[in-house]
Design an enzyme around this catalytic site. Structure first.
Site, PDB file in Angstrom:
ATOM      1  N   LYS A  22       0.834  -1.216   0.000  1.00  0.00           N
ATOM      2  CA  LYS A  22       0.000   0.000   0.000  1.00  0.00           C
ATOM      3  C   LYS A  22       0.862   1.256   0.000  1.00  0.00           C
ATOM      4  O   LYS A  22       0.649   2.164  -0.798  1.00  0.00           O
ATOM      5  CB  LYS A  22      -0.902   0.003   1.246  1.00  0.00           C
ATOM      6  CG  LYS A  22      -1.570   1.346   1.514  1.00  0.00           C
ATOM      7  CD  LYS A  22      -2.448   1.342   2.735  1.00  0.00           C
ATOM      8  CE  LYS A  22      -1.753   1.596   4.041  1.00  0.00           C
ATOM      9  NZ  LYS A  22      -1.490   3.007   4.383  1.00  0.00           N
ATOM     10  N   ASN A  23       1.830   1.301   0.905  1.00  0.00           N
ATOM     11  CA  ASN A  23       2.585   2.547   1.082  1.00  0.00           C
ATOM     12  C   ASN A  23       3.612   2.790  -0.017  1.00  0.00           C
ATOM     13  O   ASN A  23       4.290   3.813  -0.031  1.00  0.00           O
ATOM     14  CB  ASN A  23       3.231   2.586   2.466  1.00  0.00           C
ATOM     15  CG  ASN A  23       2.171   2.788   3.540  1.00  0.00           C
ATOM     16  OD1 ASN A  23       1.033   3.110   3.226  1.00  0.00           O
ATOM     17  ND2 ASN A  23       2.536   2.576   4.791  1.00  0.00           N
ATOM     18  N   CYS A 116      -5.807  13.252  12.870  1.00  0.00           N
ATOM     19  CA  CYS A 116      -5.671  11.831  12.533  1.00  0.00           C
ATOM     20  C   CYS A 116      -5.715  11.047  13.840  1.00  0.00           C
ATOM     21  O   CYS A 116      -5.256  11.532  14.881  1.00  0.00           O
ATOM     22  CB  CYS A 116      -4.340  11.624  11.829  1.00  0.00           C
ATOM     23  SG  CYS A 116      -3.889   9.908  11.602  1.00  0.00           S
ATOM     24  N   ARG A 121       0.301  14.492  13.076  1.00  0.00           N
ATOM     25  CA  ARG A 121       0.768  14.319  11.709  1.00  0.00           C
ATOM     26  C   ARG A 121       0.715  15.588  10.849  1.00  0.00           C
ATOM     27  O   ARG A 121       0.020  15.614   9.816  1.00  0.00           O
ATOM     28  CB  ARG A 121       0.011  13.169  11.039  1.00  0.00           C
ATOM     29  CG  ARG A 121       0.103  11.884  11.823  1.00  0.00           C
ATOM     30  CD  ARG A 121      -0.618  10.762  11.155  1.00  0.00           C
ATOM     31  NE  ARG A 121       0.109  10.200  10.030  1.00  0.00           N
ATOM     32  CZ  ARG A 121      -0.339   9.235   9.256  1.00  0.00           C
ATOM     33  NH1 ARG A 121      -1.522   8.722   9.479  1.00  0.00           N
ATOM     34  NH2 ARG A 121       0.377   8.770   8.266  1.00  0.00           N
ATOM     35  N   ASP A 309       4.265   0.578  12.088  1.00  0.00           N
ATOM     36  CA  ASP A 309       3.108  -0.092  11.477  1.00  0.00           C
ATOM     37  C   ASP A 309       2.993  -1.563  11.878  1.00  0.00           C
ATOM     38  O   ASP A 309       2.040  -2.240  11.474  1.00  0.00           O
ATOM     39  CB  ASP A 309       3.169   0.029   9.948  1.00  0.00           C
ATOM     40  CG  ASP A 309       2.922   1.452   9.476  1.00  0.00           C
ATOM     41  OD1 ASP A 309       2.425   2.265  10.280  1.00  0.00           O
ATOM     42  OD2 ASP A 309       3.233   1.751   8.313  1.00  0.00           O
TER      43      ASP A 309
HETATM   44  N1  EPU Z   1       5.917  14.773  10.841  1.00  0.00           N
HETATM   45  C1  EPU Z   1       5.884  16.127  11.105  1.00  0.00           C
HETATM   46  N2  EPU Z   1       5.859  17.009  10.056  1.00  0.00           N
HETATM   47  C2  EPU Z   1       5.841  16.590   8.759  1.00  0.00           C
HETATM   48  C3  EPU Z   1       5.871  15.205   8.481  1.00  0.00           C
HETATM   49  C4  EPU Z   1       5.907  14.320   9.554  1.00  0.00           C
HETATM   50  O1  EPU Z   1       5.888  16.539  12.270  1.00  0.00           O
HETATM   51  O2  EPU Z   1       5.795  17.438   7.865  1.00  0.00           O
HETATM   52  C5  EPU Z   1       5.969  13.806  11.961  1.00  0.00           C
HETATM   53  C6  EPU Z   1       4.704  12.964  12.063  1.00  0.00           C
HETATM   54  O3  EPU Z   1       3.694  13.614  12.799  1.00  0.00           O
HETATM   55  C7  EPU Z   1       5.211  11.708  12.735  1.00  0.00           C
HETATM   56  C8  EPU Z   1       6.624  11.587  12.171  1.00  0.00           C
HETATM   57  O4  EPU Z   1       6.987  12.867  11.683  1.00  0.00           O
HETATM   58  O5  EPU Z   1       5.266  11.879  14.112  1.00  0.00           O
HETATM   59  C9  EPU Z   1       6.784  10.574  11.044  1.00  0.00           C
HETATM   60  O6  EPU Z   1       5.755  10.757  10.112  1.00  0.00           O
HETATM   61  P1  EPU Z   1       5.907  10.400   8.558  1.00  0.00           P
HETATM   62  O7  EPU Z   1       5.762  11.663   7.789  1.00  0.00           O
HETATM   63  O8  EPU Z   1       7.104   9.575   8.340  1.00  0.00           O
HETATM   64  O9  EPU Z   1       4.613   9.515   8.327  1.00  0.00           O
HETATM   65  P2  EPU Z   1       3.765   9.498   7.016  1.00  0.00           P
HETATM   66  O10 EPU Z   1       4.662   9.702   5.860  1.00  0.00           O
HETATM   67  O11 EPU Z   1       2.586  10.394   7.160  1.00  0.00           O
HETATM   68  C10 EPU Z   1       4.020   6.951   6.464  1.00  0.00           C
HETATM   69  C11 EPU Z   1       3.094   5.798   6.261  1.00  0.00           C
HETATM   70  C12 EPU Z   1       2.484   5.416   7.600  1.00  0.00           C
HETATM   71  C13 EPU Z   1       3.636   5.042   8.555  1.00  0.00           C
HETATM   72  C14 EPU Z   1       4.604   6.220   8.676  1.00  0.00           C
HETATM   73  C15 EPU Z   1       5.821   5.898   9.526  1.00  0.00           C
HETATM   74  C16 EPU Z   1       2.318   6.128   4.002  1.00  0.00           C
HETATM   75  C17 EPU Z   1       1.206   6.469   3.081  1.00  0.00           C
HETATM   76  N3  EPU Z   1       2.061   6.184   5.313  1.00  0.00           N
HETATM   77  O12 EPU Z   1       3.228   8.016   6.994  1.00  0.00           O
HETATM   78  O13 EPU Z   1       1.668   4.271   7.365  1.00  0.00           O
HETATM   79  O14 EPU Z   1       3.115   4.731   9.825  1.00  0.00           O
HETATM   80  O15 EPU Z   1       5.069   6.598   7.363  1.00  0.00           O
HETATM   81  O16 EPU Z   1       6.500   4.811   9.022  1.00  0.00           O
HETATM   82  O17 EPU Z   1       3.403   5.775   3.557  1.00  0.00           O
HETATM   83  C18 EPU Z   1      -0.089   2.766   7.791  1.00  0.00           C
HETATM   84  O18 EPU Z   1       0.189   2.213   6.709  1.00  0.00           O
HETATM   85  O19 EPU Z   1      -0.874   2.262   8.631  1.00  0.00           O
HETATM   86  C19 EPU Z   1       0.530   4.050   8.104  1.00  0.00           C
HETATM   87  C20 EPU Z   1       0.041   4.880   9.035  1.00  0.00           C
END
Ligand code: EPU
Length: 422
Positions: A22-23, A116, A121, A309
């Site tokens: 998915k990701n 969320c 996030r 995850d």
């Molecule tokens: N964060 C910020 N600012 C930003 C971006 C992130 O503060 O601009 C913080 C987030 O709040 C979090 C941390 O940084 O505390 C890491 O977040 P990240 O951006 O890495 O998460 P994401 O990209 O939104 C993806 C996956 C998630 C997975 C996370 C961590 C996708 C579509 N989603 O999310 O997947 O948990 O990385 O590995 O790739 C899931 O599949 O169930 C899922 C939630």
């Protein structure tokens, strides 16, 4: 609303095929926005989130055709440069259209994702990175309004994100491939899904070095062409099945897997007592069942450490293992909502700040529980598979967002699980 009814006690035996990730599929679908040519993707999982992304791309004018696990996309008639709130609020990954749209068309309007269940996030790092590339960004009425500089094209920049962000890295990488000059992403996420996206972008003509490390260097090009790509196997789905077999006991071979993307999970399962063999694209797990597993502590962190995850699924195993385990969540501030539900099944878990302390119990007993997010739902399914009697899991739409036919796959290896549609 659909429910899952799981009758615990069955051991799992047989073979399963892992679906596409998915990701990985979500950013890869967005990469089709970067070219007017045709992008053909295979191994695209049939998931609710993928359908939502296709709907969003279609709204923007991408022609998308789906045939089983194959998706053909053509972005030569994109007319609507906006990701509206109605779609973004249902799936945060919609933010991934921002970078490619801005890079190719010089403008984009994307709704802010909002709250969320698992944490705040924010997307400030996506915005900060695009600003460093020359984008003018205003937040207005809940929307990110972004414009490229007057030249119409973003420019390269050295970007150091404040924290490691997966979709942030993907968004900035997709913006940088069409920017003028060199972009260096420091503190980049190293998740395998970033390597998969980079692989497709390189096939499309992008110049990227270092994807999969914390320093990605991109030389912008003027345009990209179409390409074909197979989405990588889903490491979280794989890990979820491994935890399920570790808990129930049994002997299962997972086919079309990528074991090297699961080192941290496999190590912890071995430490707990599971017998795991791997080949280039398969993983075999043998387990005598949770009563023979010993409690093992984990701490989630960015790849290649233990994935957030997989936290809920591993906790479900810890609930019925022997001894006390500690699960520390360092990525998301509110990712323990499954704890209350697991305790309803008879688990003994207490939360101390960022750590859940799990005292293993000899048995769980089935009850009605509620899924609170995608991976929490998977944890509840695993608990249901080992609990005595029936566990009814409500709000299963969370599970359908990210697992392809989970109940069918589990039934095929002997689980007693069925879907009830209300
Ligand atoms: N964060 C910020 N600012 C930003 C971006 C992130 O503060 O601009 C913080 C987030 O709040 C979090 C941390 O940084 O505390 C890491 O977040 P990240 O951006 O890495 O998460 P994401 O990209 O939104 C993806 C996956 C998630 C997975 C996370 C961590 C996708 C579509 N989603 O999310 O997947 O948990 O990385 O590995 O790739 C899931 O599949 O169930 C899922 C939630």
């Amino acid at each position: 609303m659909d429910k899952l009814i799981v009758t615990g006690g069955a051991r799992l035996r047989g073979e399963l095929e892992v679906s596409g990730a998915k990701n990985s599929a979500l950013p890869i679908l967005c990469a089709s926005l970067l070219t007017a040519d045709t992008v053909v993707l295979s191994n695209v999982p049939r998931l609710h989130d993928v359908a939502t992304m296709l709907k969003l791309l279609w709204r923007m004018g991408v022609e998308a055709e789906r045939d089983g696990h194959k998706v053909t996309l053509r972005g030569d008639r994109i007319s609507f440069l906006e990701a509206p709130y109605e779609l973004v609020k249902t799936m945060r990954a919609s933010i991934l259209v921002l970078g490619p749209m801005l890079a190719r068309f010089g403008q984009a309007r994307v709704s802010l994702p909002g709250g969320c269940a698992i944490g705040q996030r924010p997307v400030d790092q996506h915005i900060k990175g695009l600003q460093a590339m020359g984008a003018e960004i205003e937040i207005e009425q809940g929307y990110i309004n972004a414009r490229a500089p007057k030249s119409g094209r973003l420019h390269g920049a050295r970007i150091v994100t404040d924290m490691v962000t997966v979709t942030g890295t993907e968004n900035l990488m997709m913006a940088a491939v069409l920017a003028e000059g060199e972009t260096i992403l420091e503190n980049a996420a190293r998740e395998p899904e970033i390597g998969d996206l980079a692989e497709l972008l390189i096939k499309m003509g992008a110049k990227i070095v270092g994807a999969g490390t914390d320093r990605i260097v991109i030389q912008g090009v003027e345009s990209l062409r179409g390409a074909e790509h197979a989405v990588m196997p889903d490491r979280i789905e794989t890990g979820t099945f491994l935890c399920a077999v570790a808990a129930t006991g049994g002997d299962v071979v997972l086919r079309a897997a990528r074991p090297e993307t699961l080192d941290a999970v496999i190590d912890k399962l071995r430490e707990a007592g599971a017998d795991i063999d791997t080949g280039p694209d398969w993983i075999q797990i043998r387990s005598a069942g949770a009563e023979h597993m010993k409690a093992v502590s984990i701490r989630t962190a960015e790849y290649p450490a233990f994935p957030t995850d997989m936290q809920a699924q591993f906790m479900a195993l810890g609930c019925v293992s022997e001894g006390t385990s500690r699960v520390t969540e360092t990525i998301f501030e509110n990712r323990f909502m499954h704890v209350q539900e697991l305790n309803r099944l008879g688990a003994n878990i207490e939360i101390e700040g960022k750590t859940a302390v799990i005292q293993g119990v000899p048995r769980l007993s089935g009850a009605a529980v509620m899924a609170t997010d995608l991976r929490a739902s998977a944890g509840l399914v695993i608990s249901g598979l080992v609990a005595e009697g029936d566990t009814t899991i409500d709000r299963i739409y969370h599970l359908d967002r990210g697992y392809e036919q989970m109940e069918k796959k589990l039934s095929a290896i002997g689980a007693k699980i069925r879907r009830a549609s209300a």
